[in-house]
Design a protein around this motif. Sequence first.
Motif, mmCIF file in Angstrom:
data_model
loop_
_atom_site.group_PDB
_atom_site.id
_atom_site.type_symbol
_atom_site.label_atom_id
_atom_site.label_comp_id
_atom_site.label_asym_id
_atom_site.label_seq_id
_atom_site.Cartn_x
_atom_site.Cartn_y
_atom_site.Cartn_z
ATOM 1 N N LYS A 96 0.809 -1.215 0.000
ATOM 2 C CA LYS A 96 0.000 0.000 0.000
ATOM 3 C C LYS A 96 0.840 1.261 0.000
ATOM 4 O O LYS A 96 0.463 2.275 -0.604
ATOM 5 C CB LYS A 96 -0.936 0.005 1.215
ATOM 6 C CG LYS A 96 -1.849 1.221 1.261
ATOM 7 C CD LYS A 96 -2.817 1.149 2.425
ATOM 8 C CE LYS A 96 -3.739 2.361 2.437
ATOM 9 N NZ LYS A 96 -4.713 2.293 3.551
ATOM 10 N N ASP A 97 1.988 1.234 0.660
ATOM 11 C CA ASP A 97 2.770 2.451 0.863
ATOM 12 C C ASP A 97 3.290 3.037 -0.442
ATOM 13 O O ASP A 97 3.422 4.260 -0.569
ATOM 14 C CB ASP A 97 3.950 2.162 1.801
ATOM 15 C CG ASP A 97 3.487 1.799 3.204
ATOM 16 O OD1 ASP A 97 2.332 2.149 3.532
ATOM 17 O OD2 ASP A 97 4.245 1.163 3.946
ATOM 18 N N PRO A 100 -0.615 4.441 -2.537
ATOM 19 C CA PRO A 100 -1.838 4.203 -1.749
ATOM 20 C C PRO A 100 -3.132 4.438 -2.511
ATOM 21 O O PRO A 100 -4.098 3.700 -2.326
ATOM 22 C CB PRO A 100 -1.692 5.187 -0.569
ATOM 23 C CG PRO A 100 -0.661 6.178 -0.996
ATOM 24 C CD PRO A 100 0.253 5.466 -1.919
ATOM 25 N N ASP A 101 -3.163 5.461 -3.382
ATOM 26 C CA ASP A 101 -4.394 5.724 -4.133
ATOM 27 C C ASP A 101 -4.701 4.585 -5.098
ATOM 28 O O ASP A 101 -5.847 4.114 -5.189
ATOM 29 C CB ASP A 101 -4.275 7.044 -4.904
ATOM 30 C CG ASP A 101 -4.243 8.250 -3.977
ATOM 31 O OD1 ASP A 101 -4.715 8.121 -2.826
ATOM 32 O OD2 ASP A 101 -3.758 9.312 -4.391
ATOM 33 N N ALA A 102 -3.676 4.141 -5.831
ATOM 34 C CA ALA A 102 -3.869 3.027 -6.757
ATOM 35 C C ALA A 102 -4.225 1.747 -6.004
ATOM 36 O O ALA A 102 -5.073 0.962 -6.455
ATOM 37 C CB ALA A 102 -2.609 2.819 -7.587
ATOM 38 N N MET A 163 6.103 -7.465 -11.445
ATOM 39 C CA MET A 163 5.513 -6.417 -10.611
ATOM 40 C C MET A 163 4.119 -6.098 -11.139
ATOM 41 O O MET A 163 3.880 -6.146 -12.354
ATOM 42 C CB MET A 163 6.368 -5.152 -10.632
ATOM 43 C CG MET A 163 7.800 -5.340 -10.174
ATOM 44 S SD MET A 163 7.947 -5.887 -8.457
ATOM 45 C CE MET A 163 7.364 -4.427 -7.590
ATOM 46 N N MET A 164 3.190 -5.781 -10.247
ATOM 47 C CA MET A 164 1.818 -5.476 -10.658
ATOM 48 C C MET A 164 1.479 -4.034 -10.326
ATOM 49 O O MET A 164 1.827 -3.522 -9.256
ATOM 50 C CB MET A 164 0.820 -6.401 -9.971
ATOM 51 C CG MET A 164 -0.605 -6.263 -10.522
ATOM 52 S SD MET A 164 -1.767 -7.466 -9.820
ATOM 53 C CE MET A 164 -2.043 -6.746 -8.198
ATOM 54 N N GLY A 165 0.791 -3.376 -11.238
ATOM 55 C CA GLY A 165 0.406 -1.989 -11.009
ATOM 56 C C GLY A 165 -0.680 -1.572 -11.977
ATOM 57 O O GLY A 165 -1.337 -2.392 -12.627
ATOM 58 N N THR A 166 -0.846 -0.260 -12.084
ATOM 59 C CA THR A 166 -1.827 0.304 -13.003
ATOM 60 C C THR A 166 -1.269 1.603 -13.553
ATOM 61 O O THR A 166 -0.330 2.175 -12.997
ATOM 62 C CB THR A 166 -3.167 0.558 -12.294
ATOM 63 O OG1 THR A 166 -4.154 0.946 -13.253
ATOM 64 C CG2 THR A 166 -3.037 1.658 -11.249
ATOM 65 N N LEU A 194 2.953 1.164 -9.032
ATOM 66 C CA LEU A 194 3.107 -0.237 -8.646
ATOM 67 C C LEU A 194 2.635 -0.454 -7.214
ATOM 68 O O LEU A 194 2.972 0.319 -6.320
ATOM 69 C CB LEU A 194 4.564 -0.662 -8.781
ATOM 70 C CG LEU A 194 5.146 -0.570 -10.199
ATOM 71 C CD1 LEU A 194 6.629 -0.901 -10.184
ATOM 72 C CD2 LEU A 194 4.418 -1.500 -11.148
ATOM 73 N N PHE A 195 1.851 -1.501 -6.991
ATOM 74 C CA PHE A 195 1.343 -1.793 -5.648
ATOM 75 C C PHE A 195 1.368 -3.276 -5.337
ATOM 76 O O PHE A 195 0.725 -3.718 -4.370
ATOM 77 C CB PHE A 195 -0.085 -1.257 -5.491
ATOM 78 C CG PHE A 195 -1.045 -1.715 -6.551
ATOM 79 C CD1 PHE A 195 -1.656 -2.952 -6.471
ATOM 80 C CD2 PHE A 195 -1.327 -0.913 -7.632
ATOM 81 C CE1 PHE A 195 -2.540 -3.383 -7.437
ATOM 82 C CE2 PHE A 195 -2.207 -1.320 -8.615
ATOM 83 C CZ PHE A 195 -2.816 -2.567 -8.511
#
Length: 234
Positions: A96-97, A100-102, A163-166, A194-195
């Motif tokens: 999360k850090d 955090p928004d994503a 790595m996973m993200g949006t 990335l989150f």
Amino acid sequence: MAKIKPQALLQQSKKKKGPSQTSASTIVLYGIVVILLVFLVLASYRHWIQRSRVETSEELPVRKKLGAYDGSKRSDVPRYAILNTSKGMITVELYKDGAPDAFNEFIDACKNGQFKGIQFHRVIKKFVIQGGDSERNGVTEDWTSRGKHYNQLDTSVKHEAFMMGTSKGKHDKEGFELVITTAPIPDLNEKLNLFGRVIKGEDVVQEIEEVDTDEHYRPKSSIGIIDVKLEMKI
């Protein structure tokens, strides 16, 4: 000297040995003392109870202000996402850090069931696999034109594979671009939030990566996400 009769001596002896009688005023006095003692004990008990409640209520805001651990809040934050795809299971450890928004948008999308049935609509070998709204190019809109020439980009900043993200920027309420890298990607900080990181199911990611695609990097066969489960531990 006159003699005392035995019967008179017996009566005098009984009078001396018999129990002394307690007066009514003494009993009343004892009763008042007992009542006062009970009242004082109850008053003291109520005083300390109220004082402890006040101290506790004053302490809680201070702990929150100092950032003290709040187990109820931390326990609500999922640590893992399990993607059930048509090729197999992919387990992602969530962070999360970093974004955090994503992260929050991803959690909301999972809870709303937005990932059920979505397709991996773009697959670029040694780059990324992307799922979400097929009508939006999003993060890979300019990568498709570069294709295998990604190694010509600035390599000063790289991210690991899996790595996973949006994509950065605002997302539609009904759409969420989900991207998983399949290689260390240059300049990824400029494109992705990335989150998460794949910790199990890398072989599934690679299997998706190896599917046949058309000239627009769209898989020729349907590959999708069946559902996503959020877990606290695995």
